[in-house]
Design a protein around this motif. Structure first.
Motif, PDB file in Angstrom:
ATOM      1  N   GLU A 286       8.422  17.805 -10.142  1.00  0.00           N
ATOM      2  CA  GLU A 286       7.563  18.404 -11.171  1.00  0.00           C
ATOM      3  C   GLU A 286       7.935  17.899 -12.560  1.00  0.00           C
ATOM      4  O   GLU A 286       7.057  17.609 -13.386  1.00  0.00           O
ATOM      5  CB  GLU A 286       7.679  19.933 -11.126  1.00  0.00           C
ATOM      6  N   ILE A 287       9.224  17.772 -12.803  1.00  0.00           N
ATOM      7  CA  ILE A 287       9.681  17.286 -14.105  1.00  0.00           C
ATOM      8  C   ILE A 287       9.270  15.831 -14.310  1.00  0.00           C
ATOM      9  O   ILE A 287       8.774  15.451 -15.371  1.00  0.00           O
ATOM     10  CB  ILE A 287      11.208  17.454 -14.226  1.00  0.00           C
ATOM     11  N   VAL A 288       9.462  15.013 -13.277  1.00  0.00           N
ATOM     12  CA  VAL A 288       9.088  13.598 -13.369  1.00  0.00           C
ATOM     13  C   VAL A 288       7.596  13.455 -13.639  1.00  0.00           C
ATOM     14  O   VAL A 288       7.167  12.645 -14.476  1.00  0.00           O
ATOM     15  CB  VAL A 288       9.487  12.855 -12.076  1.00  0.00           C
ATOM     16  N   HIS A 289       6.788  14.245 -12.952  1.00  0.00           N
ATOM     17  CA  HIS A 289       5.341  14.146 -13.129  1.00  0.00           C
ATOM     18  C   HIS A 289       4.945  14.476 -14.561  1.00  0.00           C
ATOM     19  O   HIS A 289       4.085  13.802 -15.155  1.00  0.00           O
ATOM     20  CB  HIS A 289       4.635  15.087 -12.148  1.00  0.00           C
ATOM     21  N   GLU A 290       5.573  15.499 -15.138  1.00  0.00           N
ATOM     22  CA  GLU A 290       5.253  15.825 -16.530  1.00  0.00           C
ATOM     23  C   GLU A 290       5.746  14.728 -17.471  1.00  0.00           C
ATOM     24  O   GLU A 290       5.051  14.375 -18.436  1.00  0.00           O
ATOM     25  CB  GLU A 290       5.865  17.161 -16.940  1.00  0.00           C
TER      26      GLU A 290
ATOM     27  N   GLU B 254       0.829  -1.211   0.000  1.00  0.00           N
ATOM     28  CA  GLU B 254       0.000   0.000   0.000  1.00  0.00           C
ATOM     29  C   GLU B 254       0.861   1.259   0.000  1.00  0.00           C
ATOM     30  O   GLU B 254       0.574   2.224  -0.704  1.00  0.00           O
ATOM     31  CB  GLU B 254      -0.930  -0.008   1.217  1.00  0.00           C
ATOM     32  N   HIS B 255       1.944   1.238   0.778  1.00  0.00           N
ATOM     33  CA  HIS B 255       2.857   2.382   0.819  1.00  0.00           C
ATOM     34  C   HIS B 255       3.540   2.569  -0.532  1.00  0.00           C
ATOM     35  O   HIS B 255       3.645   3.694  -1.040  1.00  0.00           O
ATOM     36  CB  HIS B 255       3.905   2.179   1.917  1.00  0.00           C
ATOM     37  N   LEU B 256       4.011   1.464  -1.127  1.00  0.00           N
ATOM     38  CA  LEU B 256       4.666   1.552  -2.438  1.00  0.00           C
ATOM     39  C   LEU B 256       3.695   2.058  -3.492  1.00  0.00           C
ATOM     40  O   LEU B 256       4.029   2.938  -4.297  1.00  0.00           O
ATOM     41  CB  LEU B 256       5.214   0.177  -2.836  1.00  0.00           C
ATOM     42  N   GLU B 257       2.486   1.531  -3.480  1.00  0.00           N
ATOM     43  CA  GLU B 257       1.470   1.940  -4.453  1.00  0.00           C
ATOM     44  C   GLU B 257       1.168   3.432  -4.323  1.00  0.00           C
ATOM     45  O   GLU B 257       1.128   4.161  -5.326  1.00  0.00           O
ATOM     46  CB  GLU B 257       0.209   1.105  -4.242  1.00  0.00           C
ATOM     47  N   GLU B 258       0.955   3.896  -3.099  1.00  0.00           N
ATOM     48  CA  GLU B 258       0.674   5.319  -2.867  1.00  0.00           C
ATOM     49  C   GLU B 258       1.836   6.198  -3.352  1.00  0.00           C
ATOM     50  O   GLU B 258       1.625   7.250  -3.966  1.00  0.00           O
ATOM     51  CB  GLU B 258       0.439   5.567  -1.375  1.00  0.00           C
ATOM     52  N   THR B 259       3.058   5.753  -3.077  1.00  0.00           N
ATOM     53  CA  THR B 259       4.247   6.531  -3.442  1.00  0.00           C
ATOM     54  C   THR B 259       4.384   6.646  -4.957  1.00  0.00           C
ATOM     55  O   THR B 259       4.621   7.730  -5.499  1.00  0.00           O
ATOM     56  CB  THR B 259       5.512   5.887  -2.847  1.00  0.00           C
ATOM     57  N   VAL B 260       4.254   5.523  -5.655  1.00  0.00           N
ATOM     58  CA  VAL B 260       4.399   5.525  -7.115  1.00  0.00           C
ATOM     59  C   VAL B 260       3.304   6.358  -7.766  1.00  0.00           C
ATOM     60  O   VAL B 260       3.566   7.142  -8.696  1.00  0.00           O
ATOM     61  CB  VAL B 260       4.400   4.085  -7.664  1.00  0.00           C
ATOM     62  N   LYS B 261       2.080   6.218  -7.285  1.00  0.00           N
ATOM     63  CA  LYS B 261       0.984   7.007  -7.848  1.00  0.00           C
ATOM     64  C   LYS B 261       1.225   8.501  -7.650  1.00  0.00           C
ATOM     65  O   LYS B 261       0.974   9.311  -8.550  1.00  0.00           O
ATOM     66  CB  LYS B 261      -0.342   6.590  -7.216  1.00  0.00           C
ATOM     67  N   GLU B 262       1.716   8.866  -6.482  1.00  0.00           N
ATOM     68  CA  GLU B 262       1.971  10.281  -6.207  1.00  0.00           C
ATOM     69  C   GLU B 262       3.125  10.819  -7.046  1.00  0.00           C
ATOM     70  O   GLU B 262       3.013  11.886  -7.669  1.00  0.00           O
ATOM     71  CB  GLU B 262       2.314  10.463  -4.726  1.00  0.00           C
ATOM     72  N   LEU B 263       4.247  10.110  -7.077  1.00  0.00           N
ATOM     73  CA  LEU B 263       5.443  10.624  -7.736  1.00  0.00           C
ATOM     74  C   LEU B 263       5.358  10.567  -9.253  1.00  0.00           C
ATOM     75  O   LEU B 263       5.837  11.470  -9.947  1.00  0.00           O
ATOM     76  CB  LEU B 263       6.679   9.853  -7.263  1.00  0.00           C
ATOM     77  N   LEU B 264       4.761   9.497  -9.777  1.00  0.00           N
ATOM     78  CA  LEU B 264       4.738   9.305 -11.225  1.00  0.00           C
ATOM     79  C   LEU B 264       3.399   9.669 -11.857  1.00  0.00           C
ATOM     80  O   LEU B 264       3.326   9.874 -13.070  1.00  0.00           O
ATOM     81  CB  LEU B 264       5.083   7.854 -11.583  1.00  0.00           C
ATOM     82  N   GLY B 265       2.352   9.703 -11.062  1.00  0.00           N
ATOM     83  CA  GLY B 265       1.054  10.065 -11.602  1.00  0.00           C
ATOM     84  C   GLY B 265       0.373   8.958 -12.389  1.00  0.00           C
ATOM     85  O   GLY B 265      -0.501   9.229 -13.219  1.00  0.00           O
ATOM     86  N   VAL B 266       0.765   7.697 -12.151  1.00  0.00           N
ATOM     87  CA  VAL B 266       0.151   6.569 -12.856  1.00  0.00           C
ATOM     88  C   VAL B 266      -1.029   6.034 -12.040  1.00  0.00           C
ATOM     89  O   VAL B 266      -1.167   6.317 -10.851  1.00  0.00           O
ATOM     90  CB  VAL B 266       1.180   5.451 -13.101  1.00  0.00           C
ATOM     91  N   LYS B 267      -1.881   5.244 -12.697  1.00  0.00           N
ATOM     92  CA  LYS B 267      -3.101   4.767 -12.046  1.00  0.00           C
ATOM     93  C   LYS B 267      -2.910   3.450 -11.291  1.00  0.00           C
ATOM     94  O   LYS B 267      -3.493   3.236 -10.233  1.00  0.00           O
ATOM     95  CB  LYS B 267      -4.211   4.610 -13.082  1.00  0.00           C
TER      96      LYS B 267
END
Length: 459
Positions: free
Chosen positions: A242-246, A81-94
């Motif tokens: 910000e760059i990673v998210h874009e 759950e922690h990994l999933e939350e982190t990846v979704k936040e940092l990368l913006g994937v579903k």
């Protein structure tokens, strides 16, 4: 060299691991027993190990503390759950699916997204990626810009896809015959070269206009983001986050080896935005990896990866990381040693063609150079040339890449600038008597991914 350009390590060393220094006679014995393949040399006999940056990183105190919070439940681990939350936040994937490492994600993506006979264009091949694509019936097509195949050309974003090449392939083969585009950020075999944000945007627009998905090989995404901040106009004041998210807004998902920019020793994941592909991947991960909530990873390793992803995007860390690699490259360039330019984010690549002009490509100059560097100094490196490229699955002929290189790969947070000086001195010394380097031949050649376990002898 202007040493003031290179920052000190942004960390304190709290634990040390002794390394052995064996003499030349012992190294000769070890190399012969290993079949002159650096992959087969025992690590106890290596002085400075630059074989790979994959899983060879030093974890932080916070990551080690996180390891103690491992929830090793077979299903529903809170670390997932922690990994999933982190990846979704940092990368913006579903969606994400953990895998034991990057090639596990490559295997699943290739299995669910490629129909036999479809083309898979990408910005230069990578060994395991291309294997999984071809094993599932795909046809790899290199659409990287031409300059990436020339070691001596120094341009900012050498990893960019050539849009005209990609457009031509779509027009000739039909969009329905393109499985997806594999966009590596950065491009390993080109020398760790970055991809510009402009190019990601253009690739995304072209592909989505034709209904083609774009998947990143995101193994070194943080390094790529640093290069964008450093080199691309309009991003100098953006944060790495910000760059990673874009960056990821232009993709439909990604394969990720956490063993690089995740700063861990094992683990990875497959990120997907498409709901149908995600459901297919969840079914397949059970077959090859494990439950969708651990996918071959222990809970403690998922926790360390979640923390490591955040640490990799801290500006002082990633700046130091890239500049330490650049320091080694600049030392070699000053001495006239031929390398791939510009220096990339994770390694310095020696140009074996120019280093060993007396050896033909069929004499495996990169393999020979990597072997000789170990004999000379105890520094272990990796061949990235004709041996790594393998054979054409239809003709059986050797692939002959234009780049014939030896990769000096720097693990994260492991070695200091003094270690880089030792490596540079060894390479420079070897370059001064390069004519003594002898070519190699196969004595054992595995059918797949031969560079891992092949054995050689002198011609």
């Amino acid at each position: 060299m202007d040493y003031s350009k290179y920052p000190a390590e942004p960390f304190k060393i709290k634990m040390v691991e002794p390394v052995a220094v064996v003499d030349r006679e012992e190294r000769e014995r070890v190399a012969k027993e290993a079949g002159y393949n650096t992959f087969l040399i025992p690590s106890k006999d290596v002085y400075i190990d630059l074989l790979t940056d994959s899983g060879t990183n030093a974890m932080s105190d916070r990551q080690w503390a996180g390891m103690m919070l491992g929830d090793e439940a077979y299903a529903g681990s809170r670390n997932f759950e922690h990994l999933e939350e982190t990846v979704k936040e940092l990368l913006g994937v579903k969606h994400i699916i953990p895998t034991h490492q990057g090639r596990g994600a490559e295997n699943i993506l290739s299995s669910i997204a490629i129909k036999p006979g479809q083309y898979v264009p990408g910005n230069m091949y990578f060994t395991t990626t291309r294997y999984h694509q071809e094993h599932n019936g795909g046809i790899f097509v290199d659409v990287i810009r031409d300059e990436a195949h020339d070691a001596a050309i120094d341009i900012p974003f050498k990893g960019d896809i050539d849009i005209s090449k990609l457009e031509k392939l779509i027009d000739e083969k039909g969009a329905e015959n393109i499985a997806y585009v594999c966009l590596a950020v950065t491009v390993n075999l080109a020398g760790g070269q970055p991809v510009s944000m402009k190019n990601m945007r253009e690739v995304s627009e072209l592909c989505h206009k034709h209904g083609i998905k774009v998947f990143f090989d995101a193994t070194r995404f943080a390094e790529n983001a640093y290069f964008i901040k450093e080199r691309e106009e309009g991003y100098e004041n953006k944060t790495i986050k910000e760059i990673v998210h874009e960056m990821f807004s232009y993709s439909d998902g990604a394969t990720m080896s956490g063993k690089k920019d995740g700063i861990v020793n094992i683990g990875g994941f497959l990120a997907l935005n498409d709901e149908e592909l995600f459901m297919d991947a969840k079914e397949l991960v059970v077959v090859y990896e494990g439950m969708p909530s651990y996918g071959g990873m222990a809970g403690r390793d998922m926790e360390a990866l979640a923390i490591g992803l955040r640490e990799s995007m801290q500006y002082e860390y990633i700046r130091y990381r890239v500049l330490q690699v650049r320091y080694l490259g600049e030392r070699l360039k000053e001495a006239g040693v031929p390398i791939v330019e510009p220096v990339g984010g994770h390694a310095v690549f020696l140009d074996a063609r120019r280093f060993c002009p007396h050896l033909s490509q069929e004499q495996f100059p990169a393999q020979a150079l990597a072997n000789e560097l170990f004999l000379e100094s105890g520094v272990r490196s990796m061949e990235r040339g004709i041996v790594s490229a393998g054979r054409d699955i239809k003709t059986g002929e050797n692939h002959k890449p234009k780049l014939e290189t030896v990769r000096l790969t720097i693990p994260r947070r492991v070695y200091t600038y003094k270690h880089m000086d030792v490596v540079a001195d060894a390479v420079i010394k070897l370059y001064n008597h390069k004519e003594d380097i002898r070519g190699l031949k196969f004595v054992y050649e595995p059918k797949q991914l031969r560079f891992f376990t092949a054995r050689f002898d002198y011609i």
